[in-house]
Scaffold this active site. Structure first.
Site, PDB file in Angstrom:
ATOM      1  N   ASN A   8     -74.086  25.841 -92.788  1.00  0.00           N
ATOM      2  CA  ASN A   8     -73.157  26.953 -92.979  1.00  0.00           C
ATOM      3  C   ASN A   8     -73.984  28.166 -93.398  1.00  0.00           C
ATOM      4  O   ASN A   8     -74.467  28.223 -94.525  1.00  0.00           O
ATOM      5  CB  ASN A   8     -72.125  26.578 -94.055  1.00  0.00           C
ATOM      6  CG  ASN A   8     -71.184  27.725 -94.368  1.00  0.00           C
ATOM      7  OD1 ASN A   8     -71.187  28.743 -93.687  1.00  0.00           O
ATOM      8  ND2 ASN A   8     -70.384  27.550 -95.414  1.00  0.00           N
ATOM      9  N   TRP A   9     -74.111  29.111 -92.476  1.00  0.00           N
ATOM     10  CA  TRP A   9     -74.965  30.274 -92.753  1.00  0.00           C
ATOM     11  C   TRP A   9     -74.231  31.360 -93.545  1.00  0.00           C
ATOM     12  O   TRP A   9     -74.834  32.409 -93.857  1.00  0.00           O
ATOM     13  CB  TRP A   9     -75.531  30.841 -91.445  1.00  0.00           C
ATOM     14  CG  TRP A   9     -76.673  30.021 -90.889  1.00  0.00           C
ATOM     15  CD1 TRP A   9     -77.285  28.957 -91.507  1.00  0.00           C
ATOM     16  CD2 TRP A   9     -77.333  30.187 -89.632  1.00  0.00           C
ATOM     17  NE1 TRP A   9     -78.295  28.458 -90.703  1.00  0.00           N
ATOM     18  CE2 TRP A   9     -78.346  29.194 -89.542  1.00  0.00           C
ATOM     19  CE3 TRP A   9     -77.173  31.068 -88.564  1.00  0.00           C
ATOM     20  CZ2 TRP A   9     -79.187  29.074 -88.434  1.00  0.00           C
ATOM     21  CZ3 TRP A   9     -78.019  30.947 -87.457  1.00  0.00           C
ATOM     22  CH2 TRP A   9     -79.012  29.962 -87.404  1.00  0.00           C
ATOM     23  N   LYS A  10     -72.959  31.151 -93.823  1.00  0.00           N
ATOM     24  CA  LYS A  10     -72.196  32.100 -94.646  1.00  0.00           C
ATOM     25  C   LYS A  10     -72.424  33.531 -94.132  1.00  0.00           C
ATOM     26  O   LYS A  10     -72.522  33.741 -92.931  1.00  0.00           O
ATOM     27  CB  LYS A  10     -72.560  31.926 -96.122  1.00  0.00           C
ATOM     28  CG  LYS A  10     -72.412  30.445 -96.548  1.00  0.00           C
ATOM     29  CD  LYS A  10     -72.523  30.197 -98.025  1.00  0.00           C
ATOM     30  CE  LYS A  10     -72.381  28.696 -98.304  1.00  0.00           C
ATOM     31  NZ  LYS A  10     -72.323  28.376 -99.710  1.00  0.00           N
ATOM     32  N   HIS A  97     -63.145  26.236 -97.065  1.00  0.00           N
ATOM     33  CA  HIS A  97     -64.400  26.328 -97.816  1.00  0.00           C
ATOM     34  C   HIS A  97     -64.117  26.912 -99.198  1.00  0.00           C
ATOM     35  O   HIS A  97     -63.264  27.787 -99.357  1.00  0.00           O
ATOM     36  CB  HIS A  97     -65.432  27.183 -97.080  1.00  0.00           C
ATOM     37  CG  HIS A  97     -66.787  27.067 -97.697  1.00  0.00           C
ATOM     38  ND1 HIS A  97     -67.159  27.803 -98.802  1.00  0.00           N
ATOM     39  CD2 HIS A  97     -67.822  26.251 -97.411  1.00  0.00           C
ATOM     40  CE1 HIS A  97     -68.384  27.451 -99.150  1.00  0.00           C
ATOM     41  NE2 HIS A  97     -68.816  26.517 -98.326  1.00  0.00           N
ATOM     42  N   GLU A  99     -65.524  29.035-100.967  1.00  0.00           N
ATOM     43  CA  GLU A  99     -65.599  30.501-101.086  1.00  0.00           C
ATOM     44  C   GLU A  99     -64.358  31.166-100.513  1.00  0.00           C
ATOM     45  O   GLU A  99     -63.914  32.211-100.992  1.00  0.00           O
ATOM     46  CB  GLU A  99     -66.893  31.006-100.427  1.00  0.00           C
ATOM     47  CG  GLU A  99     -68.102  30.645-101.287  1.00  0.00           C
ATOM     48  CD  GLU A  99     -69.320  30.180-100.515  1.00  0.00           C
ATOM     49  OE1 GLU A  99     -69.454  30.515 -99.328  1.00  0.00           O
ATOM     50  OE2 GLU A  99     -70.148  29.462-101.117  1.00  0.00           O
ATOM     51  N   GLU A 170     -67.185  19.115-101.075  1.00  0.00           N
ATOM     52  CA  GLU A 170     -68.113  20.086-101.652  1.00  0.00           C
ATOM     53  C   GLU A 170     -67.646  20.426-103.061  1.00  0.00           C
ATOM     54  O   GLU A 170     -66.812  21.329-103.244  1.00  0.00           O
ATOM     55  CB  GLU A 170     -68.160  21.359-100.800  1.00  0.00           C
ATOM     56  CG  GLU A 170     -68.675  21.143 -99.391  1.00  0.00           C
ATOM     57  CD  GLU A 170     -69.284  22.414 -98.801  1.00  0.00           C
ATOM     58  OE1 GLU A 170     -70.376  22.309 -98.232  1.00  0.00           O
ATOM     59  OE2 GLU A 170     -68.696  23.492 -98.922  1.00  0.00           O
ATOM     60  N   GLY A 176     -74.593  26.117-104.203  1.00  0.00           N
ATOM     61  CA  GLY A 176     -75.482  27.237-104.466  1.00  0.00           C
ATOM     62  C   GLY A 176     -76.050  27.262-105.872  1.00  0.00           C
ATOM     63  O   GLY A 176     -76.613  28.260-106.301  1.00  0.00           O
ATOM     64  N   SER A 215     -75.875  21.964-102.628  1.00  0.00           N
ATOM     65  CA  SER A 215     -77.290  21.877-102.994  1.00  0.00           C
ATOM     66  C   SER A 215     -78.036  20.739-102.292  1.00  0.00           C
ATOM     67  O   SER A 215     -78.922  20.113-102.885  1.00  0.00           O
ATOM     68  CB  SER A 215     -77.433  21.776-104.521  1.00  0.00           C
ATOM     69  OG  SER A 215     -76.942  22.968-105.135  1.00  0.00           O
ATOM     70  N   GLY A 236     -75.815  24.867 -97.133  1.00  0.00           N
ATOM     71  CA  GLY A 236     -75.835  26.323 -97.198  1.00  0.00           C
ATOM     72  C   GLY A 236     -77.260  26.847 -97.272  1.00  0.00           C
ATOM     73  O   GLY A 236     -77.962  26.970 -96.276  1.00  0.00           O
ATOM     74  N   GLY A 237     -77.729  27.138 -98.495  1.00  0.00           N
ATOM     75  CA  GLY A 237     -79.017  27.803 -98.699  1.00  0.00           C
ATOM     76  C   GLY A 237     -80.184  27.191 -97.939  1.00  0.00           C
ATOM     77  O   GLY A 237     -80.973  27.911 -97.307  1.00  0.00           O
TER      78      GLY A 237
END
Ligand code: 13P
Length: 251
Positions: A8-10, A97, A99, A170, A176, A215, A236-237
């Site tokens: 997920n590149w957000k 998600h 966010e 999640e 994150g 993470s 993600g990151g």
């Protein structure tokens, strides 16, 4: 059931950066991708077509939209429809998600409408669920997962192809933060989700993939992916650089 290794590149990456990262990831993994793994990237909307074109010729690689609205078209400024995602080469859509829930204010009911609408529109859908830290401390993990899944799956057709629906666990406190959930916490939450899927969909509930996200890194992916009822990861990151995401894909 193939393991789904999803990125997920957000709200990161321009067209050029997204395509270069996707091409580099393909170069690092395509020839070595085990038969039982699939790779999926959720780029930002503006780079979706570019990444889809890079992945087009590659078996086992696909793209998805990070969000979508519950109409095919219309006067909904800023929104995007499942049909538009499919047109840009996406096979998947993400719903719920954390966010979108906690930063953009989506509630369970909207997440549920999106999940059902995405599926009937021809997307494969990954529904994200997960508790906040205060909910975990209050012993409410199961109650939160049950509520998010009850409402999130309410209008999903019971004859859905289980390959088209996945759930991503999640925990909000692990996203994150570098604070990955422990193996015991992951196994317990995934078992709870599996039980709910079985109650909702019967035998088919065993064929719905459950992904873990929060993470995930190259150093912890092999351990996580081997746990009971972990059918993939949502990263993600550590997915933003092809070097680190390729290690996760092949872990
Ligand atoms: P991180 O891997 O950066 O914790 O993000 C997880 C996530 O939100 C994937 O959807």
């Amino acid at each position: 059931m193939k393991k789904l290794m999803a990125a997920n590149w957000k709200m990161y990456k321009t067209w050029d950066d997204a395509r270069a990262t996707a091409q580099s990831l393909a170069d690092l993994t395509a020839s070595k991708l085990p038969d039982d793994r699939e790779v999926l990237i959720f780029p930002p909307f503006t780079a979706l077509k570019g990444v889809s074109d890079v992945f087009g010729p590659l078996a086992g690689f696909s793209t998805g939209g990070q969000d979508f609205y519950t109409e095919a078209e219309g006067a909904f400024t800023g929104e995007i429809s499942p049909a538009m995602l499919l047109d840009a080469g996406a096979a998947y859509g993400l719903t719920g998600h954390s966010e979108r829930r906690h930063v953009l204010g989506e509630d369970d009911a909207l997440v549920g409408r999106k999940t059902a609408y995405g599926l009937v529109s021809g997307l494969k859908v990954i529904l994200c669920v997960g508790e906040k830290i205060d909910e975990r401390r209050a012993g409410q993990v199961e109650a939160v997962l049950r509520r998010q899944l009850d409402v999130g799956l309410k209008d999903v057709p019971r004859d859905v192809n289980p390959a088209d629906l996945s759930v991503a666990y999640e925990p909000v406190w692990a996203i994150g933060t570098g604070e990955v959930a422990g193996p015991g916490e992951i196994v317990e939450a995934h078992a709870c989700i599996r039980k709910i899927l079985q109650a909702e969909f019967g035998e088919k509930g065993n064929k719905i993939r459950i992904l873990y996200g929060g993470s995930v890194k190259p150093a912890n992916c092999a351990e996580i992916i081997a746990l009971d009822n972990v059918d993939g990861v949502l990263v993600g990151g550590a997915s933003l650089l092809s070097e680190s995401f390729s290690q996760i894909v092949l872990a």
